[in-house]
Scaffold this active site. Structure first.
Site, short mmCIF file in Angstrom:
data_model
loop_
_atom_site.label_atom_id
_atom_site.label_comp_id
_atom_site.label_asym_id
_atom_site.label_seq_id
_atom_site.Cartn_x
_atom_site.Cartn_y
_atom_site.Cartn_z
CB THR A 192 45.05 -2.31 69.43
OG1 THR A 192 46.26 -2.53 70.15
CG2 THR A 192 44.55 -3.64 68.88
CG ASP B 40 39.22 -12.34 58.67
OD1 ASP B 40 40.04 -12.84 59.47
OD2 ASP B 40 38.95 -11.12 58.66
NE ARG C 25 43.91 -8.83 73.00
CZ ARG C 25 43.30 -10.00 72.81
NH1 ARG C 25 43.66 -11.05 73.52
NH2 ARG C 25 42.31 -10.12 71.93
CB THR D 236 39.51 -4.18 67.84
OG1 THR D 236 39.41 -4.27 69.25
CG2 THR D 236 40.85 -3.62 67.49
CB SER E 88 38.60 -12.00 62.83
OG SER E 88 39.97 -11.96 62.62
CG HIS E 89 41.10 -13.87 66.08
ND1 HIS E 89 40.76 -12.60 65.66
CD2 HIS E 89 41.06 -13.85 67.41
CE1 HIS E 89 40.55 -11.85 66.72
NE2 HIS E 89 40.71 -12.59 67.80
NE ARG F 285 35.49 -9.76 64.74
CZ ARG F 285 36.81 -9.56 64.78
NH1 ARG F 285 37.51 -9.97 65.81
NH2 ARG F 285 37.43 -8.99 63.77
CE LYS G 151 44.70 -8.46 61.54
NZ LYS G 151 43.53 -7.62 61.80
CE LYS H 174 37.63 -8.52 60.50
NZ LYS H 174 38.98 -8.97 60.10
CG ASP I 134 42.55 -10.25 59.00
OD1 ASP I 134 42.64 -11.28 59.69
OD2 ASP I 134 41.73 -9.33 59.23
NE ARG I 135 43.85 -11.63 64.30
CZ ARG I 135 43.78 -11.47 65.61
NH1 ARG I 135 44.42 -12.30 66.41
NH2 ARG I 135 43.08 -10.48 66.12
CG ASP J 10 42.73 -14.54 60.78
OD1 ASP J 10 43.08 -14.46 59.58
OD2 ASP J 10 42.07 -13.66 61.36
CD GLU K 130 47.08 -4.22 64.67
OE1 GLU K 130 46.55 -3.54 65.55
OE2 GLU K 130 46.44 -4.93 63.89
CD GLU K 131 49.41 -7.77 70.06
OE1 GLU K 131 49.50 -8.97 70.35
OE2 GLU K 131 48.32 -7.19 69.86
C1 G16 Z 1 41.33 -6.97 64.86
C2 G16 Z 1 41.91 -5.71 64.30
C3 G16 Z 1 43.39 -5.69 64.58
C4 G16 Z 1 43.66 -5.86 66.06
C5 G16 Z 1 43.00 -7.11 66.56
C6 G16 Z 1 43.14 -7.35 68.06
O1 G16 Z 1 41.89 -8.06 64.18
O2 G16 Z 1 41.68 -5.61 62.92
O3 G16 Z 1 43.92 -4.52 64.08
O4 G16 Z 1 45.01 -5.93 66.33
O5 G16 Z 1 41.62 -7.06 66.23
O6 G16 Z 1 42.17 -6.76 68.76
P1 G16 Z 1 41.93 -6.93 70.32
O7 G16 Z 1 43.28 -6.95 70.98
O8 G16 Z 1 41.12 -5.72 70.63
O9 G16 Z 1 41.20 -8.22 70.57
P2 G16 Z 1 41.02 -9.19 63.49
O10 G16 Z 1 42.00 -10.11 62.86
O11 G16 Z 1 40.27 -9.82 64.63
O12 G16 Z 1 40.14 -8.49 62.55
#
Ligand code: G16
Length: 539
Positions: free
Chosen positions: A343, A278, A494, A17, A112-113, A21, A375, A125, A280-281, A276, A362-363
């Site tokens: 997503t 990096d 999910r 996504t 990321s998170h 990773r 984001k 990324k 963005d969250r 988070d 996004e959620e």
């Molecule tokens: C990434 C994407 C987001 C997405 C999220 C969740 O976030 O940039 O747009 O909503 O993954 O992805 P999944 O539900 O597939 O785990 P981030 O913050 O991890 O870069």
């Protein structure tokens, strides 16, 4: 001084996504990182004359990987790299620098998170000149290239000193080490009413910001404490650590537990937020009050006129399909564009570039606007502070008034983690085949209006993406199923639940959603197939 090294391909360098990773140990295998970077350079083709932005969230292996990246860029003919000091740049700060300097792309070394450290995760990324992460059509090409790679190029030189601001040279390539925070702060000052927020803090308003030992610490200290005047110590876990101090830097009710406990205690601040790994969250909390990311997007959109940069109007708003429908009612009320995408933030980029949307969210705790193409955690926090400063109302008052006006979308997400990939894939495939049979059926009082995969046709590049399965009921309730695309091992299913009420505004979300949860588990046979009777993470 340029060495060409023979290598063997790895078969698993497919981006998910948000970039690649992997377990850190996987990325540390011989030539793994180099193969992936060379696959990107090969896909780009001719890098001569090109400039890229480079940074990371400071996690374990960043320092080593960034040196490899720099030396490979020089060997592949890149003209210039703009690098965050000490290799640090948040994802939104990187997107800003990329756009501001009109560069050709950028790399953020982050998972990321996901947790960091030697036993955690690592990630890369890759954004192109739009400032947003590359579309699937390009990541597919990189994946194909990675499966055939036989050599990579690297400059043979000592490591670059990334603590020193200013310009250095590696061969013909220029390396400009920049202050990681400065440009970002200036951008935020242009968007929000800093003097109103300063007054808020001067009048005793209290805040706690949890940087989760990740990249936003230095940004948050500079902006909230030094510029806006929040009390010293308002920013906690402010120093980026290679293993995030053992924290899982995902700003939600489960992983930001310390902050949540504090905000539900007698000592709570007026306002709290977390970001988070990096940056963005974001998660937004009031005193004993949690704002769902879906509601947050709706509330920010409804209040755009309070923010200097948006007060003259916004184009529209986008949300991912899994996000609740709360913002759709706001879009309708303001008569602005409204888009539902798969997503992944990359799907918003075309909509922003073509002036179809200004805000998106996004959620998964992501909110942002067209000021950049990622984001932006701190942006969302400042937006909330600006609303509070302009209205004099608390987070809870603002949210409850929003529900009074628009009704409430009760919303929760249930994650079933660590599932064998084959089992998860088969569950989703069987469920998809079953969907046509569900149309029109009534289950425990809920009548199904539509059951189908979510298919997105991009109005700009006309690409088609299928992501997730959605069951919509006649009363507007929805169940969405998706496989996560950000994990580093196994699969995560999910399940997103949503139920709307115009006037029942004070119920417990779980109580409102219990029946839907039962239906969701039954229909997909989650307990039978995964052995899990309960979700691992509920947000
Ligand atoms: C990434 C994407 C987001 C997405 C999220 C969740 O976030 O940039 O747009 O909503 O993954 O992805 P999944 O539900 O597939 O785990 P981030 O913050 O991890 O870069």
């Amino acid at each position: 001084m340029i060495k060409t090294i023979a290598t063997q391909p790895y078969s698993d360098q497919k981006m998910g996504t948000g970039g690649l990773r992997k377990k850190t140990k996987v990325v540390m295998q011989p030539n793994y990182f180099e193969n992936f970077m060379q696959s990107i350079f090969n896909t780009i083709g001719d890098s001569s004359g090109k400039t890229f932005v480079v940074g990371g969230d400071g996690r374990f292996y960043n320092a080593i990987a960034i040196q490899k990246l720099i030396k490979m860029a020089a060997a592949n003919g890149v003209a210039k790299l703009i690098v965050g000091q000490n290799g640090l740049l948040s994802t939104p700060a990187s997107s800003n620098i990329l756009l501001k300097n009109k560069t050709d792309g950028g790399f953020v070394l982050s998972a990321s998170h996901n947790p960091g450290g030697g036993n955690g995760d690592f990630g890369i990324k890759y954004a192109n000149e739009t400032g947003g992460q590359i579309p699937t059509s390009i990541s597919d090409k990189i994946f194909e290239t990675s499966k055939q790679i036989s050599e990579y190029k690297i400059f043979d030189a000592p490591d670059i000193d990334l603590s020193r601001l200013g310009t250095q040279k590696l061969g013909d390539m220029e390396i400009e080490v920049i202050d990681s925070v400065k440009d970002y702060v200036e951008m935020m000052e242009r968007i929000f009413d800093f003097s109103a927020i300063k007054k808020l803090f001067a009048n005793g308003f209290s805040m706690r910001f949890d940087a989760m030992n990740a990249v936003t610490g230095p940004y948050a200290i500079r902006i909230f404490e030094e510029v806006l005047g929040a009390t010293k110590g308002s920013v906690v876990h402010a120093i980026p650590l290679p293993d995030f101090g053992g924290l899982h830097p995902d700003p939600n009710l489960v992983y930001a537990k310390e902050l949540v406990d504090f905000m539900f205690s007698e000592h709570a601040a007026d306002f709290a937020a977390a970001n988070d790994g990096d940056g963005d969250r974001n998660m937004i909390l009031g005193k004993k009050f949690f704002v769902t990311p879906s509601d947050s997007l709706a509330i920010l959109t409804d209040n755009f006129k309070l923010i200097p940069a948006y007060k003259n109007g916004i184009f529209g708003v986008g949300k991912s399909a899994a996000t609740s429908s709360a913002v759709s009612r706001v879009a309708q009320a303001h008569n602005i564009g409204y888009y539902e995408v798969p997503t992944g933030w990359k799907y918003f980029v075309n909509l922003m570039d073509s002036n179809r949307i200004t805000f998106c969210g996004e959620e998964s705790f992501g909110t942002g606007s067209s000021h950049i193409r990622e984001k932006d955690g701190i942006w969302a926090v400042l937006f909330w502070l600006n609303i509070i400063a302009a209205t004099g109302k608390s987070v809870e008052e603002i949210t409850r008034e929003h529900w009074q006006k628009y009704g409430r979308s009760y919303y929760m997400r249930f994650d079933f983690e660590g599932i064998t990939t084959d089992i998860a894939d088969k569950l989703m495939a069987d469920l998809e085949n079953k969907l046509p049979l569900l149309n029109g059926k009534e289950i425990n009082g809920f009548k199904i209006a539509n059951a189908a995969p979510f298919v997105y046709n991009d109005p700009v590049d006309h690409s088609t993406t299928k992501n997730g399965l959605i069951i919509t009921f006649e009363d507007g309730s929805r169940i969405v199923y998706r496989l996560s695309g950000t994990g580093s091992s196994g699969a995560t299913i999910r399940v997103y639940l949503e139920r709307y009420s115009k006037d029942n505004l004070n119920a417990e979300p779980l109580a409102m959603l219990t029946e839907l949860l039962r239906i969701a588990l039954d229909v997909a046979e989650i307990p039978e197939r995964t052995g899990k009777h309960q979700a691992d993470v509920v947000t």
